[in-house]
Design a protein around this motif. Structure first.
Motif, PDB file in Angstrom:
ATOM      1  N   THR A 290     -42.061 -14.219   3.974  1.00  0.00           N
ATOM      2  CA  THR A 290     -40.945 -14.849   4.675  1.00  0.00           C
ATOM      3  C   THR A 290     -41.318 -16.124   5.408  1.00  0.00           C
ATOM      4  O   THR A 290     -40.531 -17.064   5.450  1.00  0.00           O
ATOM      5  CB  THR A 290     -40.330 -13.839   5.649  1.00  0.00           C
ATOM      6  N   ARG A 291     -42.486 -16.198   6.005  1.00  0.00           N
ATOM      7  CA  ARG A 291     -42.838 -17.379   6.789  1.00  0.00           C
ATOM      8  C   ARG A 291     -43.011 -18.609   5.891  1.00  0.00           C
ATOM      9  O   ARG A 291     -42.628 -19.722   6.255  1.00  0.00           O
ATOM     10  CB  ARG A 291     -44.105 -17.142   7.593  1.00  0.00           C
ATOM     11  N   SER A 292     -43.584 -18.424   4.725  1.00  0.00           N
ATOM     12  CA  SER A 292     -43.803 -19.543   3.802  1.00  0.00           C
ATOM     13  C   SER A 292     -42.601 -19.805   2.908  1.00  0.00           C
ATOM     14  O   SER A 292     -42.505 -20.857   2.277  1.00  0.00           O
ATOM     15  CB  SER A 292     -45.022 -19.254   2.929  1.00  0.00           C
ATOM     16  N   LYS A 328     -51.349  -8.232   8.392  1.00  0.00           N
ATOM     17  CA  LYS A 328     -50.086  -8.944   8.549  1.00  0.00           C
ATOM     18  C   LYS A 328     -48.972  -7.934   8.812  1.00  0.00           C
ATOM     19  O   LYS A 328     -49.144  -6.729   8.605  1.00  0.00           O
ATOM     20  CB  LYS A 328     -49.752  -9.763   7.296  1.00  0.00           C
ATOM     21  N   THR A 329     -47.805  -8.455   9.231  1.00  0.00           N
ATOM     22  CA  THR A 329     -46.674  -7.579   9.533  1.00  0.00           C
ATOM     23  C   THR A 329     -45.776  -7.439   8.313  1.00  0.00           C
ATOM     24  O   THR A 329     -45.266  -8.441   7.784  1.00  0.00           O
ATOM     25  CB  THR A 329     -45.851  -8.127  10.710  1.00  0.00           C
ATOM     26  N   THR A 331     -42.351  -6.550   7.248  1.00  0.00           N
ATOM     27  CA  THR A 331     -41.078  -6.445   7.948  1.00  0.00           C
ATOM     28  C   THR A 331     -40.102  -5.485   7.277  1.00  0.00           C
ATOM     29  O   THR A 331     -39.196  -4.958   7.922  1.00  0.00           O
ATOM     30  CB  THR A 331     -40.426  -7.832   8.059  1.00  0.00           C
ATOM     31  N   ASP A 348     -41.576  -3.232  10.357  1.00  0.00           N
ATOM     32  CA  ASP A 348     -42.413  -4.028  11.266  1.00  0.00           C
ATOM     33  C   ASP A 348     -43.782  -3.378  11.470  1.00  0.00           C
ATOM     34  O   ASP A 348     -44.261  -3.199  12.589  1.00  0.00           O
ATOM     35  CB  ASP A 348     -41.717  -4.216  12.609  1.00  0.00           C
ATOM     36  N   SER A 363     -41.146  -7.206   2.052  1.00  0.00           N
ATOM     37  CA  SER A 363     -41.194  -8.479   2.764  1.00  0.00           C
ATOM     38  C   SER A 363     -42.335  -8.464   3.755  1.00  0.00           C
ATOM     39  O   SER A 363     -42.544  -7.472   4.472  1.00  0.00           O
ATOM     40  CB  SER A 363     -39.871  -8.740   3.514  1.00  0.00           C
ATOM     41  N   ASP A 365     -44.469 -10.933   6.726  1.00  0.00           N
ATOM     42  CA  ASP A 365     -44.449 -12.124   7.574  1.00  0.00           C
ATOM     43  C   ASP A 365     -45.721 -12.934   7.302  1.00  0.00           C
ATOM     44  O   ASP A 365     -46.725 -12.818   7.984  1.00  0.00           O
ATOM     45  CB  ASP A 365     -44.395 -11.713   9.050  1.00  0.00           C
ATOM     46  N   LEU A 366     -45.657 -13.752   6.285  1.00  0.00           N
ATOM     47  CA  LEU A 366     -46.805 -14.552   5.847  1.00  0.00           C
ATOM     48  C   LEU A 366     -46.312 -15.857   5.245  1.00  0.00           C
ATOM     49  O   LEU A 366     -45.358 -15.857   4.472  1.00  0.00           O
ATOM     50  CB  LEU A 366     -47.627 -13.770   4.818  1.00  0.00           C
TER      51      LEU A 366
END
Length: 366
Positions: A290-292, A328-329, A331, A348, A363, A365-366
């Protein structure tokens, strides 16, 4: 454990050095400094079968581990991680330890055959040099002996091995001899090994010395077409089914040994020379970082491998699920630990992406 080691391994220091972890900084100053990870420096490399023709080369690597090494019991294995030339990934494979049982921080040896399909084994045998650093796990495995000089019994021990399967058995025999197992109280060891040829025999000189010694260890080497047979085993050890036995080698040998002992014989312990891993299974759904903003169809590989395939460069350390550098998280979604097979669907959730494979949509958070 010293005060400094406890401090460096504390949660407070881990938080201060996130996301890289304290071991990343220690490694920059001195590769032999570690708080939680285990690394080892190659001390020497010795070729075991230089005269073998048509067989894969075998080498023994003597390793000096970091102080974080907790030692090993005879018969255990260790995961070894190396960065192969031209690859951005650290590859890991399991190898049995061939030296006698070690204490924390003590040197130990790995005896490795360079199999055609084994990138890590070929690298260690053909390219490892003194001074090179390797990444390790702690020792693991239940293919261990309970006999020792400090626990005298009347037991007759039987070891059966084939090819590279000799390595954990040699660790057991070396431990017994080092610790003073001398055959008192009618104790005895029978060691039966099968090799492709005399030239391909691993530890040939040492085995000859053991066979000639006054140590109550019988060594029987079989080469070429001299295959395992229940008839010979019964001739050597008439009550073999009631004898504590350790067998390690290729699948064909182990199948014959199991057939001779019968189903579920508690006296027989067997070991397969391969790393523990759960099957991948069918891959479904999509994986989103999601972050990228990157996403792709789930390939069934670990989250770290799928992220790298998309061009992402997440932080990682051991690639074995040990150092927690790649945490990593997650989600949403379900992941499976590729080492244990355990699944988790908690939202989470902090996961180690190097040993976590998505099951369906996922998903991160990376």
């Amino acid at each position: 454990m010293g005060i400094a080691t406890k401090l460096l391994g504390s949660k407070a220091v881990a938080a201060l050095t996130a996301p890289h972890g304290v071991d990343r900084y220690l490694e920059m100053f001195n590769p032999m400094w570690a708080a939680t990870e285990v690394r080892a420096r190659v001390v020497s490399v010795h070729r075991e079968n230089p005269d073998a023709v048509g067989s894969a080369p075998v080498a023994t690597l003597t390793l000096q581990p970091t102080s974080t090494w907790r030692g090993h019991r005879a018969g255990q294995y260790v995961q070894v991680g190396v960065e192969l030339p031209g690859s951005a990934r650290r590859m890991t494979r399991c190898f049995s330890i061939s030296s006698a049982a070690s204490l924390p921080g003590e040197r130990f040896t790995l005896t490795v055959r360079a199999n055609d399909e084994g990138q890590v084994s070929k690298f260690l045998v053909n390219h490892a040099r003194p001074g090179q650093m390797l990444h390790l796990s702690q020792a693991d495995g239940e293919f261990t002996i309970h006999e020792s000089a400090a626990t005298p019994t009347n037991n007759h021990l039987l070891m059966i091995s084939g090819g590279s399967g000799i390595t954990p058995v040699m660790s057991q025999v070396r431990t017994l001899l080092r610790d003073g197992y001398d055959g008192r109280a009618n104790r005895k060891v029978t060691f039966l090994h099968f090799a492709r040829s005399a030239e391909d025999q691993i530890f040939a000189e040492e085995l000859a010395a053991i066979a000639a010694g006054d140590n109550h260890v019988e060594v029987h080497l079989r080469h070429g077409d001299q295959t395992f047979s229940e008839f010979e085993l019964r001739r050597r050890v008439p009550d073999f089914r009631d004898t504590d036995t350790w067998a390690c080698g290729p699948a064909g040998l182990i199948e014959l040994v199991r057939a001779a002992y019968g189903d579920d014989n508690p006296r027989l312990r067997v070991e397969f020379f391969k790393p523990p891993a759960a099957p991948i299974g069918a891959a479904e759904g999509d994986v989103s970082f999601t972050r990228s903003g990157e996403a792709a169809a789930n390939t069934g590989q670990t989250l770290l491998e799928q992220a790298e395939a998309l061009g992402l460069k997440p932080e990682f350390g051991c690639r074995m699920g040990i150092c927690f550098s790649c945490t990593k998280t997650k989600t949403a979604g379900t992941v499976r630990n590729v080492l244990t097979g355990e699944q988790s669907s908690l939202p989470d959730e902090e996961v180690r992406i190097c040993v976590s494979a998505p099951v369906g949509d996922c998903s991160v958070d990376l």
